[in-house]
Write an enzyme that holds these catalytic residues in place. Sequence first.
Site, PDB file in Angstrom:
ATOM      1  N   ARG A 150       1.828  -4.526  -6.290  1.00 31.71           N
ATOM      2  CA  ARG A 150       0.438  -4.100  -6.223  1.00 31.71           C
ATOM      3  C   ARG A 150       0.255  -2.989  -5.197  1.00 31.71           C
ATOM      4  O   ARG A 150       0.819  -3.009  -4.112  1.00 31.71           O
ATOM      5  CB  ARG A 150      -0.430  -5.297  -5.817  1.00 31.71           C
ATOM      6  N   GLU A 206      -7.318 -15.449  -2.702  1.00 33.84           N
ATOM      7  CA  GLU A 206      -7.156 -14.498  -1.600  1.00 33.84           C
ATOM      8  C   GLU A 206      -8.185 -14.836  -0.511  1.00 33.84           C
ATOM      9  O   GLU A 206      -9.320 -14.354  -0.543  1.00 33.84           O
ATOM     10  CB  GLU A 206      -7.335 -13.065  -2.118  1.00 33.84           C
ATOM     11  N   HIS A 208     -14.354  -7.388  -6.245  1.00 34.99           N
ATOM     12  CA  HIS A 208     -14.511  -5.942  -6.122  1.00 34.99           C
ATOM     13  C   HIS A 208     -15.028  -5.310  -7.410  1.00 34.99           C
ATOM     14  O   HIS A 208     -15.704  -4.272  -7.370  1.00 34.99           O
ATOM     15  CB  HIS A 208     -13.196  -5.301  -5.684  1.00 34.99           C
ATOM     16  N   ASP A 256      -9.293  -7.597  -9.193  1.00 33.60           N
ATOM     17  CA  ASP A 256      -9.959  -8.274  -8.089  1.00 33.60           C
ATOM     18  C   ASP A 256     -11.409  -8.485  -8.497  1.00 33.60           C
ATOM     19  O   ASP A 256     -12.211  -7.556  -8.511  1.00 33.60           O
ATOM     20  CB  ASP A 256      -9.867  -7.447  -6.805  1.00 33.60           C
ATOM     21  N   TYR A 286       0.859  -1.181   0.000  1.00 29.46           N
ATOM     22  CA  TYR A 286       0.000   0.000   0.000  1.00 29.46           C
ATOM     23  C   TYR A 286       0.899   1.236   0.000  1.00 29.46           C
ATOM     24  O   TYR A 286       1.262   1.751   1.060  1.00 29.46           O
ATOM     25  CB  TYR A 286      -0.904  -0.002   1.234  1.00 29.46           C
ATOM     26  N   HIS A 292     -10.655  -1.849  -6.486  1.00 23.35           N
ATOM     27  CA  HIS A 292     -10.971  -1.897  -5.056  1.00 23.35           C
ATOM     28  C   HIS A 292     -11.872  -0.729  -4.674  1.00 23.35           C
ATOM     29  O   HIS A 292     -11.684   0.383  -5.187  1.00 23.35           O
ATOM     30  CB  HIS A 292      -9.673  -1.832  -4.245  1.00 23.35           C
TER      31      HIS A 292
END
Length: 282
Positions: free
Chosen positions: A96, A248, A169, A166, A66, A138
């Site tokens: 990522r 995940e 999402h 994802d 992040y 996301h």
Amino acid sequence: MNISLCTITFRHHLISLGEIAAWAQSNDFQGIELWGAHARNLAQQPDRNADWLDTFGLNVPMISDYLPLDGDTETLRHKTVELCRLARRWRTRKIRTFAGNCGSLSVSHEERQRIVERLREICAITASYGIQLLAETHPKTLADTAASTLRLIEEVDQPAFAINFDTLHVWEGGDDPIAVHRQMMPHIRHYHLKNIRDRSDLSVFEPANVYAAAGRRDGMTPLLEGTVDYTGFLLEIAGDGQHDASLEWFGNDCLDVLRRDRRQVRGVIEGREPIRRTVNFS
């Protein structure tokens, strides 16, 4: 398709990377996606690297972190370089991050431009290391809907910029994952696969809940048992054997769920069950 598990699954477990690698090897996984926090902590163990993971027949397809796009510019650059060096240690070409921490409908024009400029700047850094920067689809980011994500790709306009798709999402954002995949496919470099019992349960994936050891896990489901049609989506993406995807899983009973999900994913894609060995941690 190359399927990995994520070390973030084991964020509240007392278990070593060696134990995870042995289990992954014996349960038909091709890789281990490293959580950024784990990659940084492993830097204190110089014998844990890509060469070591090779001995299990595994690789690190991506480091998931992040990067602080809304923080100090110099700090952002420093953390990006640090992450690129960790990626080199594990011989991965993908990092990522999230595209900010504000949703596309609530962000101001000025703030969106600032995030875009910072993504473009750190892409230049990752590119110098031969690494791609992947923004994850996301909620509460600039990649929260298909329209905003496609716009973001155009705005950043960097060869080193790509997407971590994802699937849940994308569905959460109100879009059809298969239709969006067909639009976005040239820019997708990785997939995250997880599912949910019902749309009303989506709050279980909010970071404050996911990262809390006592957080709620009710509503998280094995991949093929939730509300998102993963059978159809897996068949959609199965044509290219070079695709990288990660299961995940944030819930309980992680080894049992991952073992079954991996078997079922292979069953959908290849129409047959894999030959498996079993590794126990006892």
